[in-house]
Motif scaffolding. Structure first.
Motif, PDB file in Angstrom:
ATOM      1  N   ALA A 141       0.839  -1.197   0.000  1.00 29.02           N
ATOM      2  CA  ALA A 141       0.000   0.000   0.000  1.00 29.02           C
ATOM      3  C   ALA A 141       0.874   1.248   0.000  1.00 29.02           C
ATOM      4  O   ALA A 141       2.006   1.224   0.462  1.00 29.02           O
ATOM      5  N   VAL A 142       0.314   2.323  -0.543  1.00 21.58           N
ATOM      6  CA  VAL A 142       0.943   3.640  -0.504  1.00 21.58           C
ATOM      7  C   VAL A 142      -0.075   4.561   0.144  1.00 21.58           C
ATOM      8  O   VAL A 142      -1.160   4.757  -0.377  1.00 21.58           O
ATOM      9  N   GLU A 143       0.274   5.105   1.308  1.00 26.91           N
ATOM     10  CA  GLU A 143      -0.679   5.921   2.045  1.00 26.91           C
ATOM     11  C   GLU A 143      -0.059   7.241   2.466  1.00 26.91           C
ATOM     12  O   GLU A 143       1.153   7.346   2.631  1.00 26.91           O
ATOM     13  N   LEU A 144      -0.914   8.207   2.645  1.00 31.28           N
ATOM     14  CA  LEU A 144      -0.509   9.505   3.156  1.00 31.28           C
ATOM     15  C   LEU A 144      -0.824   9.514   4.655  1.00 31.28           C
ATOM     16  O   LEU A 144      -1.972   9.353   5.055  1.00 31.28           O
ATOM     17  N   GLU A 145       0.204   9.648   5.482  1.00 28.54           N
ATOM     18  CA  GLU A 145       0.045   9.588   6.928  1.00 28.54           C
ATOM     19  C   GLU A 145       0.055  10.996   7.498  1.00 28.54           C
ATOM     20  O   GLU A 145       0.857  11.839   7.116  1.00 28.54           O
ATOM     21  N   GLU A 146      -0.837  11.243   8.436  1.00 30.47           N
ATOM     22  CA  GLU A 146      -0.927  12.525   9.114  1.00 30.47           C
ATOM     23  C   GLU A 146      -0.531  12.331  10.568  1.00 30.47           C
ATOM     24  O   GLU A 146      -1.034  11.446  11.244  1.00 30.47           O
ATOM     25  N   ILE A 147       0.386  13.162  11.040  1.00 25.99           N
ATOM     26  CA  ILE A 147       0.817  13.105  12.435  1.00 25.99           C
ATOM     27  C   ILE A 147       0.596  14.491  13.034  1.00 25.99           C
ATOM     28  O   ILE A 147       1.067  15.485  12.488  1.00 25.99           O
ATOM     29  N   GLY A 148      -0.105  14.542  14.149  1.00 24.98           N
ATOM     30  CA  GLY A 148      -0.365  15.811  14.821  1.00 24.98           C
ATOM     31  C   GLY A 148       0.262  15.831  16.211  1.00 24.98           C
ATOM     32  O   GLY A 148       0.435  14.793  16.833  1.00 24.98           O
ATOM     33  N   ASP A 149       0.600  17.024  16.673  1.00 24.08           N
ATOM     34  CA  ASP A 149       1.136  17.144  18.024  1.00 24.08           C
ATOM     35  C   ASP A 149       0.111  17.835  18.921  1.00 24.08           C
ATOM     36  O   ASP A 149      -0.986  18.184  18.484  1.00 24.08           O
ATOM     37  N   SER A 150       0.469  18.038  20.171  1.00 29.57           N
ATOM     38  CA  SER A 150      -0.464  18.598  21.152  1.00 29.57           C
ATOM     39  C   SER A 150      -0.804  20.065  20.873  1.00 29.57           C
ATOM     40  O   SER A 150      -1.812  20.565  21.363  1.00 29.57           O
ATOM     41  N   GLU A 151       0.018  20.745  20.077  1.00 26.14           N
ATOM     42  CA  GLU A 151      -0.231  22.157  19.766  1.00 26.14           C
ATOM     43  C   GLU A 151      -1.048  22.345  18.496  1.00 26.14           C
ATOM     44  O   GLU A 151      -1.269  23.465  18.061  1.00 26.14           O
ATOM     45  N   GLY A 152      -1.456  21.250  17.868  1.00 24.49           N
ATOM     46  CA  GLY A 152      -2.278  21.338  16.664  1.00 24.49           C
ATOM     47  C   GLY A 152      -1.491  21.376  15.362  1.00 24.49           C
ATOM     48  O   GLY A 152      -2.062  21.521  14.298  1.00 24.49           O
ATOM     49  N   ASN A 153      -0.164  21.276  15.441  1.00 22.10           N
ATOM     50  CA  ASN A 153       0.649  21.235  14.233  1.00 22.10           C
ATOM     51  C   ASN A 153       0.524  19.856  13.588  1.00 22.10           C
ATOM     52  O   ASN A 153       0.481  18.851  14.286  1.00 22.10           O
ATOM     53  N   ARG A 154       0.492  19.808  12.270  1.00 22.69           N
ATOM     54  CA  ARG A 154       0.351  18.546  11.564  1.00 22.69           C
ATOM     55  C   ARG A 154       1.486  18.380  10.551  1.00 22.69           C
ATOM     56  O   ARG A 154       1.892  19.328   9.907  1.00 22.69           O
ATOM     57  N   SER A 155       1.960  17.135  10.461  1.00 24.55           N
ATOM     58  CA  SER A 155       2.966  16.770   9.459  1.00 24.55           C
ATOM     59  C   SER A 155       2.403  15.620   8.642  1.00 24.55           C
ATOM     60  O   SER A 155       1.643  14.796   9.154  1.00 24.55           O
ATOM     61  N   TYR A 156       2.782  15.562   7.377  1.00 22.72           N
ATOM     62  CA  TYR A 156       2.289  14.518   6.479  1.00 22.72           C
ATOM     63  C   TYR A 156       3.473  13.789   5.852  1.00 22.72           C
ATOM     64  O   TYR A 156       4.471  14.415   5.498  1.00 22.72           O
ATOM     65  N   TYR A 157       3.332  12.486   5.734  1.00 19.31           N
ATOM     66  CA  TYR A 157       4.381  11.653   5.153  1.00 19.31           C
ATOM     67  C   TYR A 157       3.749  10.650   4.189  1.00 19.31           C
ATOM     68  O   TYR A 157       2.639  10.183   4.419  1.00 19.31           O
ATOM     69  N   VAL A 158       4.486  10.315   3.138  1.00 22.38           N
ATOM     70  CA  VAL A 158       4.061   9.250   2.235  1.00 22.38           C
ATOM     71  C   VAL A 158       4.687   7.966   2.757  1.00 22.38           C
ATOM     72  O   VAL A 158       5.907   7.866   2.871  1.00 22.38           O
ATOM     73  N   ASP A 159       3.846   7.013   3.121  1.00 22.99           N
ATOM     74  CA  ASP A 159       4.316   5.735   3.656  1.00 22.99           C
ATOM     75  C   ASP A 159       4.117   4.630   2.636  1.00 22.99           C
ATOM     76  O   ASP A 159       3.031   4.492   2.064  1.00 22.99           O
ATOM     77  N   PHE A 214     -11.963  13.365   0.772  1.00 21.17           N
ATOM     78  CA  PHE A 214     -12.708  14.603   0.771  1.00 21.17           C
ATOM     79  C   PHE A 214     -12.165  15.558   1.819  1.00 21.17           C
ATOM     80  O   PHE A 214     -12.013  16.753   1.568  1.00 21.17           O
ATOM     81  N   ALA A 215     -11.844  15.056   3.018  1.00 16.38           N
ATOM     82  CA  ALA A 215     -11.328  15.910   4.083  1.00 16.38           C
ATOM     83  C   ALA A 215      -9.973  16.503   3.687  1.00 16.38           C
ATOM     84  O   ALA A 215      -9.697  17.665   3.953  1.00 16.38           O
ATOM     85  N   LEU A 216      -9.114  15.712   3.020  1.00 12.35           N
ATOM     86  CA  LEU A 216      -7.824  16.245   2.579  1.00 12.35           C
ATOM     87  C   LEU A 216      -8.005  17.327   1.520  1.00 12.35           C
ATOM     88  O   LEU A 216      -7.298  18.311   1.484  1.00 12.35           O
ATOM     89  N   GLN A 217      -8.981  17.133   0.620  1.00 15.27           N
ATOM     90  CA  GLN A 217      -9.175  18.093  -0.464  1.00 15.27           C
ATOM     91  C   GLN A 217      -9.711  19.421   0.045  1.00 15.27           C
ATOM     92  O   GLN A 217      -9.377  20.468  -0.480  1.00 15.27           O
ATOM     93  N   ILE A 218     -10.532  19.393   1.088  1.00 10.86           N
ATOM     94  CA  ILE A 218     -11.066  20.662   1.580  1.00 10.86           C
ATOM     95  C   ILE A 218     -10.241  21.216   2.733  1.00 10.86           C
ATOM     96  O   ILE A 218     -10.545  22.281   3.254  1.00 10.86           O
ATOM     97  N   GLY A 219      -9.191  20.493   3.142  1.00 16.93           N
ATOM     98  CA  GLY A 219      -8.253  21.018   4.128  1.00 16.93           C
ATOM     99  C   GLY A 219      -8.605  20.746   5.567  1.00 16.93           C
ATOM    100  O   GLY A 219      -8.058  21.351   6.464  1.00 16.93           O
ATOM    101  N   GLU A 220      -9.520  19.830   5.820  1.00 14.09           N
ATOM    102  CA  GLU A 220      -9.829  19.494   7.201  1.00 14.09           C
ATOM    103  C   GLU A 220      -8.802  18.519   7.741  1.00 14.09           C
ATOM    104  O   GLU A 220      -8.247  17.734   6.996  1.00 14.09           O
ATOM    105  N   PRO A 221      -8.544  18.523   9.053  1.00  8.30           N
ATOM    106  CA  PRO A 221      -7.589  17.569   9.644  1.00  8.30           C
ATOM    107  C   PRO A 221      -8.145  16.165   9.691  1.00  8.30           C
ATOM    108  O   PRO A 221      -9.263  15.895   9.618  1.00  8.30           O
TER     109      PRO A 221
END
Length: 162
Positions: free
Chosen positions: A95-113, A155-162
């Motif tokens: 599989a090829v997936e886009l992973e979202e990692i968030g921290d306690s301050e609301g910052n988000r990072s994305y990685y291709v796994d 859909f959530a990724l396209q409209i920018g929701e976490p």
């Protein structure tokens, strides 16, 4: 993300260049050299120069090569003190997936796994969410893996929701 090669048998993607790292550290090199030359401050200038070298270590060129002729994927990571080449079969990618990692301050990072059969995960990096989304779709379509994300996640990724 820069696509270097895209043929029916080979896909090559590069995520950064050495010039990006040089642009990152050039102000620290200039400040360090000015402190040494103009102020004769060897300690302060040396600290700036050492700091710039530590930042340069974080500037890593990554090249991902997917070769259908040999059914293999090659990841080349190069930096100042790093030269790493990893190879595996493209048939091992489940599989090829886009992973979202968030921290306690609301910052988000994305990685291709890249999920491998056997449980190993290979993380590919890029600098923006849109680049990572494009990279994931490009790799997925190139090695013919279906998108396992649900429509609500897409859909959530396209409209920018976490």
């Amino acid at each position: 993300m820069k696509i270097l090669t895209r043929t029916p048998t080979k896909l090559t993607i590069k995520t950064a260049s050495a010039w990006d790292g040089l642009l990152l550290i050039s102000p620290f090199i200039v400040i360090g050299l000015l402190q040494i030359i103009l102020a004769s401050n060897w300690i302060g200038g040396g600290i700036f120069l050492l700091f710039s070298l530590s930042l340069l270590d974080g500037a890593i060129d990554e090249t991902y090569i997917f070769d259908k002729t040999f059914s293999k994927m090659t990841i080349k990571r190069r930096g100042v003190w790093l030269h790493d080449v990893t190879e595996c079969s493209t048939h091992e990618i489940s599989a090829v997936e886009l992973e979202e990692i968030g921290d306690s301050e609301g910052n988000r990072s994305y990685y291709v796994d890249l999920w491998m059969f056997g449980g190993e995960i290979i993380c590919l990096r890029s600098y923006s969410l849109t680049e990572q989304y494009k990279m994931a779709d490009l790799i997925r379509s190139y090695i013919s893996i279906n998108d396992n994300r649900t429509l609500s996640n897409v859909f959530a990724l396209q409209i920018g929701e976490p």
